[in-house]
Design a protein around this motif. Structure first.
Motif, PDB file in Angstrom:
ATOM      1  N   ARG A  43      34.658  30.126-125.952  1.00 41.11           N
ATOM      2  CA  ARG A  43      35.446  29.279-126.865  1.00 41.11           C
ATOM      3  C   ARG A  43      36.657  28.689-126.140  1.00 41.11           C
ATOM      4  O   ARG A  43      36.995  27.525-126.322  1.00 41.11           O
ATOM      5  CB  ARG A  43      35.864  30.072-128.100  1.00 41.11           C
ATOM      6  CG  ARG A  43      34.670  30.564-128.923  1.00 41.11           C
ATOM      7  CD  ARG A  43      35.048  30.916-130.348  1.00 41.11           C
ATOM      8  NE  ARG A  43      36.091  31.910-130.469  1.00 41.11           N
ATOM      9  CZ  ARG A  43      35.911  33.236-130.397  1.00 41.11           C
ATOM     10  NH1 ARG A  43      34.707  33.738-130.202  1.00 41.11           N
ATOM     11  NH2 ARG A  43      36.928  34.056-130.528  1.00 41.11           N
ATOM     12  N   SER A  44      37.302  29.500-125.319  1.00 47.02           N
ATOM     13  CA  SER A  44      38.412  28.971-124.515  1.00 47.02           C
ATOM     14  C   SER A  44      37.941  27.802-123.662  1.00 47.02           C
ATOM     15  O   SER A  44      38.610  26.771-123.564  1.00 47.02           O
ATOM     16  CB  SER A  44      38.978  30.065-123.600  1.00 47.02           C
ATOM     17  OG  SER A  44      40.012  30.776-124.245  1.00 47.02           O
ATOM     18  N   LEU A  45      36.785  27.960-123.043  1.00 47.97           N
ATOM     19  CA  LEU A  45      36.282  26.888-122.174  1.00 47.97           C
ATOM     20  C   LEU A  45      35.896  25.648-122.978  1.00 47.97           C
ATOM     21  O   LEU A  45      35.990  24.528-122.470  1.00 47.97           O
ATOM     22  CB  LEU A  45      35.086  27.386-121.351  1.00 47.97           C
ATOM     23  CG  LEU A  45      35.434  28.179-120.089  1.00 47.97           C
ATOM     24  CD1 LEU A  45      34.166  28.720-119.437  1.00 47.97           C
ATOM     25  CD2 LEU A  45      36.208  27.315-119.086  1.00 47.97           C
ATOM     26  N   VAL A  46      35.458  25.838-124.225  1.00 45.35           N
ATOM     27  CA  VAL A  46      35.183  24.673-125.076  1.00 45.35           C
ATOM     28  C   VAL A  46      36.483  23.899-125.302  1.00 45.35           C
ATOM     29  O   VAL A  46      36.517  22.666-125.209  1.00 45.35           O
ATOM     30  CB  VAL A  46      34.552  25.110-126.416  1.00 45.35           C
ATOM     31  CG1 VAL A  46      34.620  23.978-127.440  1.00 45.35           C
ATOM     32  CG2 VAL A  46      33.107  25.545-126.199  1.00 45.35           C
ATOM     33  N   ALA A  47      37.570  24.622-125.560  1.00 42.14           N
ATOM     34  CA  ALA A  47      38.866  23.945-125.717  1.00 42.14           C
ATOM     35  C   ALA A  47      39.246  23.222-124.424  1.00 42.14           C
ATOM     36  O   ALA A  47      39.757  22.094-124.448  1.00 42.14           O
ATOM     37  CB  ALA A  47      39.942  24.951-126.119  1.00 42.14           C
ATOM     38  N   CYS A  48      38.969  23.848-123.286  1.00 46.03           N
ATOM     39  CA  CYS A  48      39.271  23.212-121.994  1.00 46.03           C
ATOM     40  C   CYS A  48      38.424  21.962-121.798  1.00 46.03           C
ATOM     41  O   CYS A  48      38.918  20.930-121.327  1.00 46.03           O
ATOM     42  CB  CYS A  48      39.024  24.197-120.847  1.00 46.03           C
ATOM     43  SG  CYS A  48      40.040  25.688-120.929  1.00 46.03           S
ATOM     44  N   LEU A  49      37.146  22.033-122.153  1.00 46.14           N
ATOM     45  CA  LEU A  49      36.272  20.864-122.042  1.00 46.14           C
ATOM     46  C   LEU A  49      36.770  19.737-122.941  1.00 46.14           C
ATOM     47  O   LEU A  49      36.835  18.574-122.531  1.00 46.14           O
ATOM     48  CB  LEU A  49      34.833  21.249-122.418  1.00 46.14           C
ATOM     49  CG  LEU A  49      34.017  21.904-121.314  1.00 46.14           C
ATOM     50  CD1 LEU A  49      32.832  22.662-121.894  1.00 46.14           C
ATOM     51  CD2 LEU A  49      33.536  20.863-120.293  1.00 46.14           C
ATOM     52  N   HIS A  50      37.104  20.082-124.179  1.00 45.17           N
ATOM     53  CA  HIS A  50      37.640  19.070-125.095  1.00 45.17           C
ATOM     54  C   HIS A  50      38.884  18.410-124.503  1.00 45.17           C
ATOM     55  O   HIS A  50      39.139  17.224-124.721  1.00 45.17           O
ATOM     56  CB  HIS A  50      37.988  19.704-126.443  1.00 45.17           C
ATOM     57  CG  HIS A  50      36.801  19.893-127.349  1.00 45.17           C
ATOM     58  ND1 HIS A  50      36.817  20.757-128.418  1.00 45.17           N
ATOM     59  CD2 HIS A  50      35.566  19.330-127.341  1.00 45.17           C
ATOM     60  CE1 HIS A  50      35.638  20.711-129.029  1.00 45.17           C
ATOM     61  NE2 HIS A  50      34.868  19.871-128.387  1.00 45.17           N
ATOM     62  N   SER A  51      39.651  19.196-123.753  1.00 42.63           N
ATOM     63  CA  SER A  51      40.903  18.646-123.212  1.00 42.63           C
ATOM     64  C   SER A  51      40.636  17.559-122.176  1.00 42.63           C
ATOM     65  O   SER A  51      41.545  16.820-121.813  1.00 42.63           O
ATOM     66  CB  SER A  51      41.748  19.761-122.596  1.00 42.63           C
ATOM     67  OG  SER A  51      41.306  20.078-121.279  1.00 42.63           O
ATOM     68  N   LEU A  52      39.395  17.467-121.704  1.00 42.12           N
ATOM     69  CA  LEU A  52      39.085  16.486-120.668  1.00 42.12           C
ATOM     70  C   LEU A  52      38.597  15.156-121.237  1.00 42.12           C
ATOM     71  O   LEU A  52      38.377  14.209-120.488  1.00 42.12           O
ATOM     72  CB  LEU A  52      38.024  17.060-119.712  1.00 42.12           C
ATOM     73  CG  LEU A  52      38.409  18.385-119.031  1.00 42.12           C
ATOM     74  CD1 LEU A  52      37.256  18.918-118.192  1.00 42.12           C
ATOM     75  CD2 LEU A  52      39.659  18.215-118.175  1.00 42.12           C
ATOM     76  N   VAL A  53      38.413  15.075-122.566  1.00 38.85           N
ATOM     77  CA  VAL A  53      37.910  13.815-123.124  1.00 38.85           C
ATOM     78  C   VAL A  53      38.954  12.713-122.999  1.00 38.85           C
ATOM     79  O   VAL A  53      38.620  11.533-123.009  1.00 38.85           O
ATOM     80  CB  VAL A  53      37.466  13.921-124.610  1.00 38.85           C
ATOM     81  CG1 VAL A  53      36.335  14.922-124.771  1.00 38.85           C
ATOM     82  CG2 VAL A  53      38.642  14.247-125.513  1.00 38.85           C
TER      83      VAL A  53
END
Lengths: 497, 497
Positions: free
Chosen positions: A473-483
């Motif tokens: 879940r943390s990494l999903v937030a990190c991925l979202h941060s790259l949009v």
């Protein structure tokens, strides 16, 4: 929560919602309406000055106040029977390099609330975040959700002040709840712990109390690039917000290409995926059917291979983690000074998604992972999730798949790379290096416990419990941060940290 | 299951599937391509003649072969440690009329397989069903899925023959799996039991073995109107197949009205619902956060209020259920004769959905129910699920909500009313009266643990574990059976039962 009264003439509603596009707009807004990011850094520096009065000191177990080892079982418990306890867990498994072990584990049967309050300013959603000190934090203060409270907190077992904003979550109207789901936490350290991840939209005016500030998703995404700034609870709640690829594409235009375009397509379902959702669910069902792990709570004194001294319980190899005790004084917490047990992991962890483009759509490689503390045996985890030091006393064949691919990745394939902390209320300086590394698909051929999934597929499962572990879940937030495009350079912003 | 190999050029797939419309076509096909329903009844009567050689006899516990009471804990266990055991469960709860109790419970940690094989004949999906005897069956034989097997069955702990067709499920290609999910069973009788509900489509020719036959969904729907014919395992697997309102409407034309039209609309999402899916999930999250029940396995000898005699363990009030032992001889099971413990519930249960139309869309009133054996505390249950006799020794205020509304319903509001059995391998003559009763919305104003949901919303949750209990799943199958129009009159068909 109080639903509206139902009558025969009550209107029916379909599931169409404007939320994903509103989230997309907030994610693409990097300059907050309420407070600029530069202003945020100044505000946070001021908070940090105040928080420096907080002192955290390692103490002997004998110096814990209100905590002690229960006579019969040797468990480390609070006198009230509330909060949490440190017990033993006996594990047998037919998966992984070690077939049976026992270990200390935190048993915290209560379900806490992790809540982010959101509100529109000038048509853009903002999140009410808090600069909060926790005894285990790397860097004293981190950015936490509006509310992070256990039931013992808010039913005032430790005679604390009432939890600000909590009532806005517990009495929210159903239609103002944007996400609401129980999610697991670290299954190696917690026995079946879950917290309620909830996002509520405020309609009325909200008083901003000291220590709180409004930030857009775009601002939070920029802050995720800073080491140890956005705390674990914030990351897990943010991951549960449904993004929308089509809306992002509309906002961004069609001109985007490369990694970012592949990521944006990955946040929607219209471009497809390697496996259907049904196939992913069937794969999880298959693995869960095998019930490869049995974990039973046992008395802490029956745990083998762990030794208790005056100030710690540690593994005989020195690996994994210690149970310790700390005293906290000063600061601006609900109560003025306390002592508590805490878990201190050893070594820097590595938590990474390998990502690859298939037909222009980014997929991440998830690992169906068994941890003894999960309620339902298996959860989807990052490609790599380990503390490399812990494998030093195991045979080479036990080295986690893909770890070296992550550690040896060339700089131009690393899309995200930040040190982030696990929960500072239970874990002492538990820092992991979170990475997203892009590879060519053929570089990452692995065992059958791995599957390529789109971000949209992972986020879809986040509507439900038991599917996606806290590191993923943390990494999903990190991925979202790259949009939002190339991340800000943390050094160039003149951050004070 | 073996996934296809992934390459950079692997095609992406979207979630669009022709399955719901194929299911709709099968549901509306009442005359099987392979076998007419009249022919089925003849075939079943022949099977029944053969099965009458099966004799089930109550015996003393001392006469169990391979089973006995373990010395230390008094649990009733198999010598192999496999199959299941009868242990004790200590329950405390702050929900419901009784705050704490202990009871015997079946502990069956294995995950079994309940699988229906489907195949198209002349473009219509058929299900391969089995006429199967179980010791607890009402009526000796019932119609079961293609496969119902525990792991002990198919790993041959009791030296049985191999389970027919099982390999078609365990080695199915991912794209041929139409549904695959772990679902709970009775949380009052089982400790955290789940079975894998799986539907697989056969592409190659399938040999029809003795005791098996192909039936369309429409035929199965007609057979659901017969008392004790379609067994519990069949019902729960059938409930997991995704129906589709729009496809049914297309097949049926727009002319349909009344209850059936409201039901068909309820099987789709396009007409909307009183609560959004997100609101339903948030409601479940809220209830689960409270963790109103704690259930711990304890030695069977520590269970209070239950007495063990030579041939049964029973509650001191005579209520609830007995643990008994039976000997089975003859018949065509995997092994020739055996003995086993079995649960014998007292009294006829009532399991009912109240249903009501809102803006022309049928909704059913689900109850968020706590049972001590659920893995995740709360599951969605029928409006009424109880054995009225069990409430006779409790105060009047403890009488289940809506029970009298169901029992007193006028005949013209009863849409479904059939006696159906729970699993005959574990339960002895456990028969419930399953009903769907249509009411006006204002007749059914109840406590906040009830919510109106469409059939589509309930079926949507059935893709995941932990949401819909086994009784509600049975009722979903019953509701689906009504999409074909007025049910057949079981008497008029000349059924042999």
């Amino acid at each position: 929560m109080t639903p509206s009264p139902i009558t025969p003439g009550s209107p029916l509603r379909t599931q169409v919602s404007g939320l994903p596009s509103r989230l997309a707009r907030s994610a693409l807004t990097r300059h907050g309406v309420v407070r600029s990011t530069a202003d945020f850094h100044g505000w946070f520096a001021d908070r940090l000055d105040l928080a420096r009065t907080t002192a955290v000191t390692g103490i002997d177990f004998a110096d814990l106040v209100g905590w002690g080892f229960a006579p019969a079982r040797g468990d480390l418990v609070h006198d009230s029977g509330k909060f949490f306890s440190v017990q033993g867990l006996a594990v047998t498994t037919d998966h992984g390099p070690v077939a049976a072990w026992s270990q200390p584990i935190i048993n915290q049967p209560e379900t806490g609330v992790l809540g982010i309050l959101v509100k529109e300013f000038d048509g853009v959603l903002h999140c009410l975040m808090q600069a909060k000190a926790e005894p285990g934090n790397a860097g004293v203060l981190q950015l936490s959700p509006t509310v992070q409270a256990t039931r013992s907190n808010y039913t005032a077992v430790h005679r604390g002040r009432s939890v600000p904003y909590l009532d806005l979550f517990l009495s929210a109207r159903p239609e103002s709840v944007l996400a609401d789901v129980l999610q697991s936490e670290q299954g190696s350290w917690f026995h079946r712990k879950r917290n309620r991840n909830i996002v509520v939209e405020a309609v009325d005016d909200v008083e901003v109390r000291e220590g709180f500030c409004w930030l857009t998703l775009g601002q939070l995404h920029e802050l995720l690039a800073f080491d140890n700034l956005v705390n674990m609870n914030s990351r897990t709640v943010l991951s549960c917000l449904p993004f929308s690829g089509p809306d992002l594409v509309r906002e961004l235009g069609r001109g985007t290409d490369g990694f970012r375009a592949a990521l944006v397509r990955s946040t929607g379902s219209t471009w497809g995926a390697l496996h259907t959702d049904g196939e992913i669910l069937s794969w999880v069902t298959d693995l869960r059917s095998r019930r490869e792990v049995e974990a039973t709570l046992v008395p802490l004194r029956d745990v083998r291979g762990w030794h208790r001294s005056a100030d710690r319980i540690e593994h005989e190899t020195g690996a994994f983690f210690d149970i310790r005790a700390v005293a906290v004084s000063g600061g601006d917490r609900e109560v003025q000074g306390w002592t508590q047990p805490i878990i201190a992991p050893h070594g820097l962890g590595v938590v990474a998604f390998l990502a690859a483009r298939f037909s222009g759509v980014l997929h991440v490689l998830v690992n169906a992972r068994v941890e003894p503390g999960y309620l339902d045996f298996v959860e989807l985890a990052p490609t790599v999730q380990c503390t490399p030091e812990n494998y030093e006393h195991l045979p080479a064949g036990a080295r986690p798949p893909f770890l070296d691919l992550v550690l040896d990745a060339p700089a131009d394939r690393i899309r995200f790379d930040t040190l982030l902390s696990e929960e500072g209320g239970r874990f002492f300086l538990a820092v992991n290096r979170y990475l997203v590394v892009e590879v060519d698909p053929f570089e990452a051929v692995g065992p059958s416990r791995y599957r390529w999934m789109t971000v949209d597929q992972v986020v879809g499962l986040l509507r439900h419990s038991h599917y996606v572990n806290v590191q993923a879940r943390s990494l999903v937030a990190c991925l979202h941060s790259l949009v939002g495009g190339p991340r800000a350079d943390p050094i160039a912003t003149g951050a004070v940290r």
